[in-house]
Write a protein that holds these residues in place. Sequence first.
Motif, PDB file in Angstrom:
ATOM      1  N   LEU A 210      47.193  27.320  81.159  1.00  0.00           N
ATOM      2  CA  LEU A 210      47.900  27.762  79.956  1.00  0.00           C
ATOM      3  C   LEU A 210      49.402  27.850  80.196  1.00  0.00           C
ATOM      4  N   ILE A 211      50.175  27.465  79.179  1.00  0.00           N
ATOM      5  CA  ILE A 211      51.612  27.734  79.163  1.00  0.00           C
ATOM      6  C   ILE A 211      51.952  28.433  77.853  1.00  0.00           C
ATOM      7  N   PHE A 212      53.124  29.064  77.811  1.00  0.00           N
ATOM      8  CA  PHE A 212      53.507  29.832  76.632  1.00  0.00           C
ATOM      9  C   PHE A 212      55.023  29.844  76.462  1.00  0.00           C
ATOM     10  N   ASN A 213      55.449  30.185  75.257  1.00  0.00           N
ATOM     11  CA  ASN A 213      56.873  30.321  74.969  1.00  0.00           C
ATOM     12  C   ASN A 213      57.286  31.753  75.290  1.00  0.00           C
ATOM     13  N   PRO A 214      58.104  31.969  76.332  1.00  0.00           N
ATOM     14  CA  PRO A 214      58.427  33.331  76.761  1.00  0.00           C
ATOM     15  C   PRO A 214      59.260  34.118  75.754  1.00  0.00           C
ATOM     16  N   ALA A 215      59.874  33.436  74.787  1.00  0.00           N
ATOM     17  CA  ALA A 215      60.625  34.148  73.752  1.00  0.00           C
ATOM     18  C   ALA A 215      59.691  34.761  72.712  1.00  0.00           C
ATOM     19  N   GLN A 216      58.448  34.274  72.675  1.00  0.00           N
ATOM     20  CA  GLN A 216      57.493  34.734  71.679  1.00  0.00           C
ATOM     21  C   GLN A 216      56.267  35.424  72.269  1.00  0.00           C
ATOM     22  N   VAL A 217      56.055  35.217  73.553  1.00  0.00           N
ATOM     23  CA  VAL A 217      54.828  35.703  74.191  1.00  0.00           C
ATOM     24  C   VAL A 217      55.170  36.351  75.527  1.00  0.00           C
ATOM     25  N   ARG A 218      54.599  37.540  75.774  1.00  0.00           N
ATOM     26  CA  ARG A 218      54.694  38.152  77.090  1.00  0.00           C
ATOM     27  C   ARG A 218      53.540  37.658  77.955  1.00  0.00           C
ATOM     28  N   ALA A 219      53.786  37.516  79.236  1.00  0.00           N
ATOM     29  CA  ALA A 219      52.750  37.021  80.132  1.00  0.00           C
ATOM     30  C   ALA A 219      51.503  37.896  80.103  1.00  0.00           C
ATOM     31  N   ASP A 220      51.686  39.229  80.030  1.00  0.00           N
ATOM     32  CA  ASP A 220      50.521  40.114  80.042  1.00  0.00           C
ATOM     33  C   ASP A 220      49.723  40.077  78.742  1.00  0.00           C
ATOM     34  N   GLU A 221      50.214  39.349  77.744  1.00  0.00           N
ATOM     35  CA  GLU A 221      49.464  39.176  76.505  1.00  0.00           C
ATOM     36  C   GLU A 221      48.475  38.009  76.572  1.00  0.00           C
TER      37      GLU A 221
END
Length: 374
Positions: free
Chosen positions: A167-178
């Motif tokens: 998985l990857i995510f946009n750090p401006a919109q998502v926190r890693a712990d989420e």
Amino acid sequence: MNNRLIRAALFLSTVGFLSLLGSNVSSAQTKATWQEGWEKALTEAKKDGNVVVMGPPGDLIRDAMTQGFRKAFPDISIEYSGARGGELATRVKAERDAGIYSVDIVLSGTSTANSYFKPMNALDPIEPALILPEVTDLKYWRDNRVEFSDRSSRYNLVFTTQNNVPLIFNPAQVRADEVDELNNLLDHNWKGKIVVQDPIPSGTGQGVFRWLWHALGPEKATDYYRKIRAQAGAIDRDQRRQIEWVAQGKYPVHLGPGTIMFQLSTRGLKFGVMSEFKDLGGYVSAAFGSAMLVNKAPHPNATTVFLNWFLTKEGQTAWSKGMGYVSRRLDVPTDHLPSYWVPKSGVKYWHGYYEEDAMLSPEQEKVLKDLFGR
């Protein structure tokens, strides 16, 4: 004896026999044997004049392969074309159906090898083409073995073993712990905000879903497939586009990102990486890192030269730097690699690249086609 030991024994009985004989074979005889074969291959390869390689997409890996090989063997041309594994297999099948044999060697994933190329009867055994001591000496390879994914340990040589990012995510919109646990992705906050790599064709999307099937069991995995399908805002096959969507914030979460993410990160795309889930661990795969020799190849001797060069420290370092992959060669450096590719100590990993694990079971394939089929 487990599968890994069986595979090691099979290979030791062929390529590794010189190492096992030790003092019973003189160094002069050994040197003469391989040198004779190598010089013959080089002479004939120059007559072939060309080698046709199919592999991963991306300018970095294309340049690494073509420039590295041309520097080592300026008398042999190389043609390189890159695409997703399923697309490479489709092209080869279409050509073979038309009686055309234009490809010499394919560098792709183990699911591509075992799901597409093996059923096509399109592969030649690899062991006879391995000549250089730097390649056949098992001390250079992790676990003292040259790894194969196929049950017979003949047709699909694995030269990469690395953590497969789920998985990857946009750090401006998502926190890693989420998003650091699998079931977090089912939270209502992510409804319509997840892009999923299509799990039906071979590739990283299928790899994640095969891992979940193994880790959760068929019943729980089927339930999760249904729920994540309902959460998804998009199901897509274009790896570059999906990663760009995440970086741009169109879909802030991406399940099953393609390995081209490393190349895109070097171009400035920003995204967060979840290298494993806290509740499930992770899985290692070959990604694009396995080799197949296509039978009826138009340039068999140039193919032998390319394969041997490719599996040396020089060739594997070029590959590793071009793809950002972890080579199974022990003498290839890792300091240039993103940390998320390198397996971590203490993390539970599933090895998903053996033939029995690298393909969808009939039950799993039916579930996926019912849910994700077009």
